[in-house]
Structure formats: C-alpha cells, structure tokens
Write a protein that holds these residues in place. Structure first.
Motif, PDB file in Angstrom:
ATOM      1  N   SER A 139       0.811  -1.219   0.000  1.00 48.56           N
ATOM      2  CA  SER A 139       0.000   0.000   0.000  1.00 48.56           C
ATOM      3  C   SER A 139       0.844   1.267   0.000  1.00 48.56           C
ATOM      4  O   SER A 139       0.348   2.336  -0.361  1.00 48.56           O
ATOM      5  CB  SER A 139      -0.954   0.013   1.196  1.00 48.56           C
ATOM      6  OG  SER A 139      -0.245  -0.074   2.415  1.00 48.56           O
ATOM      7  N   PHE A 142       0.801   2.798  -3.398  1.00 48.14           N
ATOM      8  CA  PHE A 142      -0.428   3.284  -4.003  1.00 48.14           C
ATOM      9  C   PHE A 142      -0.350   4.789  -4.240  1.00 48.14           C
ATOM     10  O   PHE A 142       0.033   5.543  -3.338  1.00 48.14           O
ATOM     11  CB  PHE A 142      -1.638   2.983  -3.107  1.00 48.14           C
ATOM     12  CG  PHE A 142      -1.935   1.515  -2.944  1.00 48.14           C
ATOM     13  CD1 PHE A 142      -1.330   0.562  -3.747  1.00 48.14           C
ATOM     14  CD2 PHE A 142      -2.825   1.084  -1.975  1.00 48.14           C
ATOM     15  CE1 PHE A 142      -1.589  -0.787  -3.602  1.00 48.14           C
ATOM     16  CE2 PHE A 142      -3.107  -0.257  -1.816  1.00 48.14           C
ATOM     17  CZ  PHE A 142      -2.486  -1.199  -2.625  1.00 48.14           C
ATOM     18  N   PRO A 149      -6.680  -0.590   2.655  1.00 50.55           N
ATOM     19  CA  PRO A 149      -6.458  -1.120   1.294  1.00 50.55           C
ATOM     20  C   PRO A 149      -7.153  -2.457   1.100  1.00 50.55           C
ATOM     21  O   PRO A 149      -7.154  -3.310   1.993  1.00 50.55           O
ATOM     22  CB  PRO A 149      -4.928  -1.274   1.231  1.00 50.55           C
ATOM     23  CG  PRO A 149      -4.501  -1.417   2.652  1.00 50.55           C
ATOM     24  CD  PRO A 149      -5.445  -0.561   3.449  1.00 50.55           C
ATOM     25  N   GLU A 152      -3.302  -5.923   0.249  1.00 53.40           N
ATOM     26  CA  GLU A 152      -2.103  -5.579   0.995  1.00 53.40           C
ATOM     27  C   GLU A 152      -1.119  -6.739   0.946  1.00 53.40           C
ATOM     28  O   GLU A 152      -1.518  -7.910   0.864  1.00 53.40           O
ATOM     29  CB  GLU A 152      -2.451  -5.256   2.454  1.00 53.40           C
ATOM     30  CG  GLU A 152      -1.268  -4.779   3.293  1.00 53.40           C
ATOM     31  CD  GLU A 152      -0.683  -3.461   2.792  1.00 53.40           C
ATOM     32  OE1 GLU A 152       0.055  -3.523   1.768  1.00 53.40           O
ATOM     33  OE2 GLU A 152      -0.958  -2.407   3.386  1.00 53.40           O
TER      34      GLU A 152
END
Length: 303
Positions: A139, A142, A149, A152
């Motif tokens: 994450s 991201f 999330p 993960e």
C-alpha cells in the motif's frame, strides 16, 4: 544494463537450492525445529527452473510458502515485486503444470481451493546503512493512499550485515558463513579496480576453503560462484551509476519546480524531515508544504 538481470542468480540462491540449508534458514526465521529436509518442497516453475525464474528462493514447508529474496541494494519496490513472484508461483500451482495435468484446480467451482500461506522475506546485505528489521507494504506504493487497502502485502526486510539480527545468524550457520564470504570479497576488493574483481573473489574463496567456511560448496561450485559474484558486482555498480544520474536529474527538476516526487515520498514515509527536504529542493518550508499538498501528498503535522 536494464533494471532486471536476465541472469537472476547469486550465491545466496545457489545455496538455497539445497533442502537442508533451506530448512535451516526456515527454522531460524520461524523459531521452528523441523529436522527432515524432505519436509521441504522446492517450488518448481514452468519450464523446469527451480527456485523461481526471478526471485531467489521459493519453497514450501508445512503448507507455508516462503518467498525469499536477497538484496545488496536498497529497493522499496519489494512488495510489488513479491506480488508478481507470488502471482507467477500461484498460477503454476493452480494449473498443476508441474504434475503434467492440463485441467489444474478449478477456482471457478463451488469448493474452496486451498493455497499455501505466503511469507515474504528479504535479506539485505548491502553497504548502505539500513535498519536491523523493517516492514515494507504494498500500500506504500499506491498513488492514492488509503487507510483500508483492499489488497495488501507485507514484506519483512532483515539486515544480515555484521552485528545485525544476531539470533538469526547464530541459528543459521551457513547464512553466517555466507556473510563471511561476502565480507572477504569486500575486504579484498575494497580499493581494487573492476579488472581485479575475479582475482579478489578467488582470494576470498581460497580464504573460506582454508578456514572451512562453505568449504564443500565453494570447492564444488567455484567457477559458478566467481561468475555469479562478478555479474552481481557489475549489476550493482550499474545500479549505483543509474541512481546517481537519476538523483542528479531529479534534483535539477526539483530546483526548477521547487520540489520533486522523490522528496515528497521520503517525507511522507518519515525517512526525511521536511526542513531538510525543503533545503534540498531549494525552497522555503512553507513553499515546500504547498507544493507537496498540490501534488496530492499529505503534509506531516509539525510537533
């Protein structure tokens, strides 16, 4: 040279091809006491290449899939890479290619298909100072951060340099011996030219054999070890050159724009304080915060 080695092998992965060594390291990492090397199932990928085409070591013990990677350079993208490794491994497992079947397991059926529990680990032995243990998350990569999330992946990075993670190193003798060999190569090649690298590796091999350090392994695979170490040194050296060029280019862009994405990311992850980042970018702290916010990054709260 591109960022990915076509020849993806190093001494660590060569050592991990042995079930007994794989089991010893597994026990050291998990506090377990398995004593039968046949409990280890080395993952065989499509095409018959063991220990994965890309990552360094993949094996199953007691329905747990260990995906191990060795790194001598810092790489924050290990969760992304680990996700790719796992996807390739899982695809092979579900298709049952290694068993020669065509149908594989039916993931569209009503029965739940069980898969091994994955465990992602990186062993870091580079010369850049790093924490003893750190956790990297998928994450973190991201573009739009989220507190929850849907996907993960956590990857633990263990520093195996001298004085780090002593419990693991003491529990896994061959891993400690491996680092002794690596350190000897570094010692002999500290001030040497690249043309002397093969000679320095040979000297390190001789030292280890004379002192009963990975003796049989080095005697058996001497030429392969020398070649592998040469390739990895060349690869790491190229990475450093590319990194230096990227930093220089990035800083030039940062000066023109007031900041750059690299600095934003470091500040967001708490690896660089905002005052230092602003100084590197050549702007005031308030201007840096403004640019950071406009770029979609969360400005850390000041204490």
């Amino acid at each position: 040279m591109s960022g990915n080695r076509e020849y993806k092998s190093d001494v660590f992965s060569m050592l991990m091809q042995d079930k007994e060594r794989a089991l010893q390291l597994y026990n050291a990492m998990n506090g377990s006491s398995y004593d039968n090397p046949e409990d280890v199932e080395i993952v065989i990928h499509d095409g018959g290449i063991s220990l994965s085409v890309r990552n360094d070591a993949s094996f199953i013990v007691d329905a747990r899939l260990s995906i191990y990677e060795h790194q001598s350079t810092v790489c924050p993208n290990m969760p992304v890479r680990s996700l790719i490794y796992f996807s390739v491994i899982l695809s092979d497992m579900l298709s049952d290619k290694k068993k020669g079947t065509k149908s594989g397991k039916n993931i569209y059926g009503r029965r739940l298909v069980k898969i091994p529990t994955p465990h992602f680990v990186v062993f870091y032995n580079g010369e850049e100072e790093q924490p003893e243990v750190q956790e990297l998350k998928l994450s973190d990569a991201f573009e739009k951060p989220t507190d929850e999330p849907n996907l993960e992946l956590k990857c633990k990075v263990y520093n195996i340099n001298d004085g780090k993670n002593k419990a693991i190193m003491e529990s896994c003798g061959w891993l400690n011996d491996y680092m002794t060999f690596v350190n000897k190569v570094r010692e002999y090649h500290a001030d040497g030219a690249f043309d002397d690298l093969a000679i320095d590796i040979e000297k390190a091999i001789d030292y280890c054999i004379d002192n009963d350090i990975l003796k049989e392994f080095l005697k058996t695979y001497r030429s392969e070890v020398t070649k592998s170490m040469q390739l990895n040194y060349e690869f790491d050296r190229q990475l450093e050159l590319e990194r230096a060029d990227a930093i220089e280019e990035g800083m030039e862009i940062g000066i023109e724009k007031g900041a750059n994405k690299m600095l934003f990311t470091l500040v967001t992850k708490g690896k660089l304080d905002i005052d230092t980042a602003a100084e590197e970018a050549g702007v005031s702290v308030s201007e840096f915060e403004k640019l950071m916010s406009e770029a979609g990054y969360k400005v850390p709260e000041t204490v």
